[in-house]
Design a protein around this motif. Structure first.
Motif, mmCIF file in Angstrom:
data_model
loop_
_atom_site.group_PDB
_atom_site.id
_atom_site.type_symbol
_atom_site.label_atom_id
_atom_site.label_comp_id
_atom_site.label_asym_id
_atom_site.label_seq_id
_atom_site.Cartn_x
_atom_site.Cartn_y
_atom_site.Cartn_z
ATOM 1 N N THR A 1 48.266 49.723 41.056
ATOM 2 C CA THR A 1 46.868 50.010 40.760
ATOM 3 C C THR A 1 46.503 49.407 39.409
ATOM 4 N N ASP A 2 45.195 49.253 39.168
ATOM 5 C CA ASP A 2 44.700 48.769 37.875
ATOM 6 C C ASP A 2 43.343 49.414 37.640
ATOM 7 N N ALA A 3 43.262 50.279 36.648
ATOM 8 C CA ALA A 3 42.048 51.057 36.397
ATOM 9 C C ALA A 3 40.882 50.202 35.916
ATOM 10 N N ALA B 1 42.545 41.922 42.821
ATOM 11 C CA ALA B 1 41.610 41.725 43.938
ATOM 12 C C ALA B 1 41.212 43.078 44.518
ATOM 13 N N CYS B 2 40.442 43.026 45.596
ATOM 14 C CA CYS B 2 39.958 44.258 46.224
ATOM 15 C C CYS B 2 39.737 44.010 47.719
ATOM 16 N N ASN B 3 39.202 45.029 48.393
ATOM 17 C CA ASN B 3 38.814 44.928 49.806
ATOM 18 C C ASN B 3 39.977 44.959 50.780
ATOM 19 N N CYS B 4 41.121 45.440 50.339
ATOM 20 C CA CYS B 4 42.263 45.605 51.246
ATOM 21 C C CYS B 4 43.158 46.699 50.686
ATOM 22 N N ASN C 1 39.093 49.623 47.394
ATOM 23 C CA ASN C 1 40.500 49.273 47.659
ATOM 24 C C ASN C 1 41.005 48.183 46.708
ATOM 25 N N THR C 2 40.870 48.439 45.424
ATOM 26 C CA THR C 2 41.336 47.471 44.427
ATOM 27 C C THR C 2 42.860 47.516 44.319
ATOM 28 N N PHE C 3 43.430 46.424 43.892
ATOM 29 C CA PHE C 3 44.880 46.355 43.722
ATOM 30 C C PHE C 3 45.235 45.209 42.790
ATOM 31 N N ALA D 1 41.071 39.721 51.558
ATOM 32 C CA ALA D 1 41.015 40.200 50.180
ATOM 33 C C ALA D 1 39.905 39.464 49.437
ATOM 34 N N LYS D 2 39.212 40.172 48.563
ATOM 35 C CA LYS D 2 38.092 39.612 47.823
ATOM 36 C C LYS D 2 38.313 39.763 46.323
#
Length: 314
Positions: free
Chosen positions: A121-123, A84-87, A129-131, A159-160
């Motif tokens: 992290t994930d490339a 996800a992202c945004n956090c 703010n991806t995770f 989170a998005k």
């Protein structure tokens, strides 16, 4: 009067025995009542009911012997990877900790944990703010309860997900025999078209969750061990069904589900996979099986995936 009917009437057996034979011969209950019971239809009807119940009981026993019911209780170990992202990972870690969820922020790794979630992290992910939030080893319905709490926190943190995100589910495969592996792959392959339609278009075939089209049934059936099955997937983990996870984690990984922070979606998919595995321990679905004919789903589950299919078709 028919000689066979007359022969039954002339027997020395009981009235009940004669009634049973005449009913089995094809006479109506009214005819039998007139011939044997002085017109007492109720007496014949009671015998007829007992006969039919006996037939039903025999059929049920035969069915249980041929195809005993399968227990689909979800009690398997599993794990999830939520992209996800945004956090920020730091903020999400604080909120998860405040909610009673043990979590640590770590560098990218493939280490299994039994006592805490990890934020890495994930490339491959796009956005701000991806995770990747990776669960510890969870167990059955109790594990789903913990996952639901995590989803509450993800929602609170806003989170998005986007098309680069996926939900990966690991299922314990330590006890699989070769037949289970083959049945599982065949079942997923035969249902792939059905599954594709209740998945986002971005998850129907991409570089990180390739389809099973190139893996032929002949290759699957001819495999003599898990190593040969892995070779059929080119020893590549980026397939909808990832057998490479077995060597590292003793799991089978399902990579197709779209990114999500929605517990209802996660739970429905996890139950689908768990039931598919239990079914694979008995056999594989037939080629051409439709959503409505999937044998391991309840009617409510079929409705859920049918509505998902309609929604994603728009």
């Amino acid at each position: 009067m028919n000689e066979q009917i007359q022969s039954i009437l002339n027997e020395n057996g009981t009235k009940t025995c004669k009634i049973r034979k005449l009913l089995a011969f094809g006479l109506t209950r009214r005819q039998v009542a007139d011939l044997v019971a002085n017109g007492n239809y109720g007496f014949v009807q009671n015998i007829y009911k007992r006969m039919m119940q006996g037939v039903a009981d025999t059929a049920a026993q035969a069915a249980a012997t041929i195809a005993p019911s399968i227990d689909y209780t979800f009690n398997r170990n599993f794990g999830v990877e939520i992209e996800a992202c945004n956090c920020t990972r730091e903020r999400l870690a604080r909120e998860l900790t405040a909610a009673g969820i043990s979590v640590q922020v770590e560098g990218y790794n493939h280490t299994d944990h039994t006592d805490h979630w990890k934020l890495v992290t994930d490339a491959s992910l796009c956005g701000n703010n991806t995770f990747e939030l990776v669960s510890p080893i969870l167990h059955g319905e109790q594990g789903l309860e913990e996952l639901e709490k995590v989803c509450w926190v993800l929602d609170f943190c806003d989170a998005k997900v986007n098309d680069s995100c996926g939900l990966h589910v690991h299922m314990d495969a330590a006890e699989f025999d070769l037949a289970t592996w083959k049945n599982l792959i065949l079942t997923y392959k035969r249902l792939e078209g059905v599954i594709d339609h209740f998945m986002p278009r971005s998850r129907r075939n991409n570089r990180y969750c390739k389809g099973l089209t190139a893996v032929t049934e002949a290759t699957i059936n001819c495999a003599n061990n898990i190593g040969q099955l892995r070779a059929a997937f080119d020893n590549n983990r980026y397939h909808k069904v990832n057998l490479e996870a077995y060597a590292r984690h003793r799991t089978v990984e399902f990579r197709q589900h779209g990114g999500s922070t929605n517990f209802t979606k996660m739970s429905a998919w996890i139950h689908f996979l768990a039931k598919m595995i239990i079914f694979a321990q008995q056999g594989a679905v037939r080629t051409g099986t439709t959503l409505q004919d999937i044998p391991f789903l309840t009617e409510s589950e079929k409705l859920y995936f049918r509505l998902r299919t309609k929604k994603l078709a728009v």
